[in-house]
Write a protein that holds these residues in place. Structure first.
Motif, PDB file in Angstrom:
ATOM      1  N   HIS A  93       0.931  -1.010  -0.151  1.00  0.00           N
ATOM      2  CA  HIS A  93       0.049   0.276   0.013  1.00  0.00           C
ATOM      3  C   HIS A  93       0.792   0.862  -0.496  1.00  0.00           C
ATOM      4  N   ALA A  94       2.223   0.887  -0.579  1.00  0.00           N
ATOM      5  CA  ALA A  94       2.901   2.357  -0.676  1.00  0.00           C
ATOM      6  C   ALA A  94       3.006   2.964  -1.645  1.00  0.00           C
ATOM      7  N   SER A  95       2.906   4.712  -2.466  1.00  0.00           N
ATOM      8  CA  SER A  95       2.995   4.977  -3.372  1.00  0.00           C
ATOM      9  C   SER A  95       4.587   5.223  -3.728  1.00  0.00           C
ATOM     10  N   LEU A  96       4.792   4.991  -5.365  1.00  0.00           N
ATOM     11  CA  LEU A  96       6.092   4.978  -5.424  1.00  0.00           C
ATOM     12  C   LEU A  96       6.177   6.081  -6.652  1.00  0.00           C
ATOM     13  N   PHE A  97       7.411   6.337  -6.758  1.00  0.00           N
ATOM     14  CA  PHE A  97       8.078   6.823  -8.102  1.00  0.00           C
ATOM     15  C   PHE A  97       8.865   5.760  -9.043  1.00  0.00           C
ATOM     16  N   ILE A  98       8.697   5.165 -10.324  1.00  0.00           N
ATOM     17  CA  ILE A  98      10.255   4.541 -10.439  1.00  0.00           C
ATOM     18  C   ILE A  98      10.857   4.735 -11.530  1.00  0.00           C
ATOM     19  N   ASN A  99      11.767   5.506 -11.755  1.00  0.00           N
ATOM     20  CA  ASN A  99      12.438   5.709 -12.978  1.00  0.00           C
ATOM     21  C   ASN A  99      13.298   5.247 -13.809  1.00  0.00           C
ATOM     22  N   LEU A 100      14.285   5.451 -14.791  1.00  0.00           N
ATOM     23  CA  LEU A 100      14.593   4.439 -16.240  1.00  0.00           C
ATOM     24  C   LEU A 100      15.820   3.464 -15.561  1.00  0.00           C
ATOM     25  N   GLY A 101      16.182   2.577 -15.740  1.00  0.00           N
ATOM     26  CA  GLY A 101      16.879   1.455 -15.881  1.00  0.00           C
ATOM     27  C   GLY A 101      16.889   0.486 -15.671  1.00  0.00           C
ATOM     28  N   THR A 102      18.082  -0.440 -16.379  1.00  0.00           N
ATOM     29  CA  THR A 102      17.043  -2.007 -15.859  1.00  0.00           C
ATOM     30  C   THR A 102      17.354  -1.891 -14.578  1.00  0.00           C
ATOM     31  N   THR A 103      18.073  -1.346 -13.576  1.00  0.00           N
ATOM     32  CA  THR A 103      17.904  -2.270 -12.157  1.00  0.00           C
ATOM     33  C   THR A 103      16.857  -1.687 -12.270  1.00  0.00           C
ATOM     34  N   THR A 104      16.049  -0.772 -12.568  1.00  0.00           N
ATOM     35  CA  THR A 104      15.020   0.075 -11.588  1.00  0.00           C
ATOM     36  C   THR A 104      14.116  -0.942 -12.128  1.00  0.00           C
ATOM     37  N   GLU A 105      13.838  -1.595 -13.114  1.00  0.00           N
ATOM     38  CA  GLU A 105      12.887  -2.270 -13.972  1.00  0.00           C
ATOM     39  C   GLU A 105      13.404  -3.673 -12.746  1.00  0.00           C
ATOM     40  N   GLU A 106      14.326  -4.339 -12.862  1.00  0.00           N
ATOM     41  CA  GLU A 106      14.308  -5.675 -11.805  1.00  0.00           C
ATOM     42  C   GLU A 106      13.556  -4.683 -10.381  1.00  0.00           C
ATOM     43  N   VAL A 107      14.142  -3.786 -10.269  1.00  0.00           N
ATOM     44  CA  VAL A 107      13.100  -3.693  -8.879  1.00  0.00           C
ATOM     45  C   VAL A 107      11.490  -3.281  -8.543  1.00  0.00           C
ATOM     46  N   ILE A 196      11.916  13.974  -9.217  1.00  0.00           N
ATOM     47  CA  ILE A 196      11.122  12.462  -8.433  1.00  0.00           C
ATOM     48  C   ILE A 196      11.965  12.871  -7.290  1.00  0.00           C
ATOM     49  N   ILE A 197      13.260  13.293  -6.876  1.00  0.00           N
ATOM     50  CA  ILE A 197      13.513  13.295  -5.815  1.00  0.00           C
ATOM     51  C   ILE A 197      13.277  14.125  -5.445  1.00  0.00           C
ATOM     52  N   GLN A 198      12.893  15.342  -5.703  1.00  0.00           N
ATOM     53  CA  GLN A 198      11.742  15.961  -4.985  1.00  0.00           C
ATOM     54  C   GLN A 198      10.773  16.236  -4.781  1.00  0.00           C
ATOM     55  N   GLN A 199       9.678  15.299  -5.239  1.00  0.00           N
ATOM     56  CA  GLN A 199       8.658  14.927  -4.821  1.00  0.00           C
ATOM     57  C   GLN A 199       8.715  13.541  -4.149  1.00  0.00           C
ATOM     58  N   SER A 200       9.552  13.093  -3.494  1.00  0.00           N
ATOM     59  CA  SER A 200       9.667  11.886  -2.596  1.00  0.00           C
ATOM     60  C   SER A 200       9.547  12.108  -1.102  1.00  0.00           C
ATOM     61  N   ARG A 201       9.107  10.931  -0.176  1.00  0.00           N
ATOM     62  CA  ARG A 201       9.743  10.974   1.402  1.00  0.00           C
ATOM     63  C   ARG A 201      10.130  10.129   1.046  1.00  0.00           C
ATOM     64  N   ASN A 202      11.120  10.120   0.426  1.00  0.00           N
ATOM     65  CA  ASN A 202      12.048   8.796   0.669  1.00  0.00           C
ATOM     66  C   ASN A 202      12.830   8.582  -1.004  1.00  0.00           C
ATOM     67  N   VAL A 203      13.843   8.680  -0.668  1.00  0.00           N
ATOM     68  CA  VAL A 203      14.669   7.997  -2.619  1.00  0.00           C
ATOM     69  C   VAL A 203      15.607   6.989  -1.999  1.00  0.00           C
ATOM     70  N   PHE A 204      15.590   5.836  -2.928  1.00  0.00           N
ATOM     71  CA  PHE A 204      16.244   5.093  -2.759  1.00  0.00           C
ATOM     72  C   PHE A 204      16.602   4.280  -4.173  1.00  0.00           C
ATOM     73  N   LEU A 205      18.146   4.870  -4.276  1.00  0.00           N
ATOM     74  CA  LEU A 205      19.712   4.339  -5.071  1.00  0.00           C
ATOM     75  C   LEU A 205      19.190   3.366  -5.209  1.00  0.00           C
ATOM     76  N   VAL A 206      19.870   2.390  -6.378  1.00  0.00           N
ATOM     77  CA  VAL A 206      19.754   1.263  -7.120  1.00  0.00           C
ATOM     78  C   VAL A 206      20.783   1.317  -7.892  1.00  0.00           C
ATOM     79  N   ALA A 207      21.903   0.795  -7.159  1.00  0.00           N
ATOM     80  CA  ALA A 207      23.643   1.338  -8.211  1.00  0.00           C
ATOM     81  C   ALA A 207      24.496  -0.090  -7.887  1.00  0.00           C
ATOM     82  N   ASP A 208      24.271  -1.187  -8.956  1.00  0.00           N
ATOM     83  CA  ASP A 208      25.980  -1.347  -8.858  1.00  0.00           C
ATOM     84  C   ASP A 208      26.785  -1.303  -8.963  1.00  0.00           C
ATOM     85  N   HIS A 209      28.058  -2.255  -8.579  1.00  0.00           N
ATOM     86  CA  HIS A 209      29.526  -2.205  -8.557  1.00  0.00           C
ATOM     87  C   HIS A 209      30.001  -1.176  -9.592  1.00  0.00           C
TER      88      HIS A 209
END
Length: 254
Positions: A93-107, A196-209
């Motif tokens: 029951h959360a609201s989300l932004f999901i942006n571009l990228g192959t890692t965000t697609e995996e999320v 997206i960052i400005q309009q979000s209460r929590n920002v999760f960054l996904v990045a492989d090594h």
């Protein structure tokens, strides 16, 4: 599209991090012959993942990203591990932004068992995937579609995003510099991510090594804007200090 073995993936990551590396260093590190490394470099250069040069290899470009279909298979296992960990931190029951990228697609894939999600995305791959999830509302941003990855960008996209305030943003990035600066390749994509960052209460960054220390053209901001960073390997002591100073939580996928 090719599937890279572990050595080839690590070789590519090394080149992206340092900008240039010699055949001699690579052969010594991996314990293989010069001929094996040269074959690896030739393969990666043929796929336009790096630049082959006399005695070694160099990063392809700081102004152009690797092709989307190649990024889909690069470090795919690592991205799936990251995605699984992120999904564990997203409640139902959360609201989300999901942006571009192959890692965000995996999320997005990893969220298939969640219920009651409200997802706003400028990624048509994410939208097509999540619209079939039970009890999941998907809102697609307006704007101009980028054919190579089905991303939606532009002024209309930014204006649309600013109409919402969400619980979590899931964003990807092309580069995390040693001082915590975040960078990407496309100015329009960066401006969308900023909104997206400005309009979000929590920002999760996904990045492989492979994203750490990689060159990229356009500055997005700093890790201090990020609530939590999810990656697949322990970071260096220096980077851990930068992350701590930014007050960003760090999560490393098993």
């Amino acid at each position: 599209m090719i599937i890279l073995n572990q050595r080839q993936q690590e070789l590519l990551s090394w080149v992206q991090r340092d900008g240039h590396v010699t055949v001699e260093k690579l052969a010594a590190h991996f314990g293989v012959t010069y001929q094996t490394i040269r074959r690896d470099i030739s393969l990666l250069a043929g796929e336009k993942l790096l630049h082959r040069m006399h005695g070694g290899a160099s990063v392809l470009s700081s102004v152009e990203n690797v092709a989307y279909n190649e990024r889909q298979v690069l470090f795919s296992t690592e991205k799936q591990r990251i995605a699984k960990l992120v999904a564990e931190h997203i409640p139902n029951h959360a609201s989300l932004f999901i942006n571009l990228g192959t890692t965000t697609e995996e999320v997005a894939k990893a969220l298939h068992n969640h219920r009651g999600l409200h997802v706003i995305t400028n990624n048509l791959n994410v939208a097509a995937m999540m619209c079939d999830y039970p009890d999941c509302e998907v809102i697609v941003a307006s704007g101009v579609m980028r054919p190579r990855d089905r991303g939606i960008i532009g002024e209309a996209t930014i204006e649309f995003i600013r109409k919402f305030k969400v619980d979590y943003a899931i964003i990807g990035i092309s580069s995390i510099e040693n001082d915590g600066t975040l960078r990407d390749f496309d100015l329009r994509e960066v401006r969308t991510s900023e909104a997206i960052i400005q309009q979000s209460r929590n920002v999760f960054l996904v990045a492989d090594h492979s994203k750490f220390g990689r060159p990229a053209l356009v500055e997005l901001g700093h890790l201090s804007k990020i609530t939590a960073l999810f990656t697949d390997r322990p970071v260096s002591d220096e980077m851990a200090e930068v992350i701590a100073e930014a007050k960003t939580e760090l999560f490393v996928a098993d």
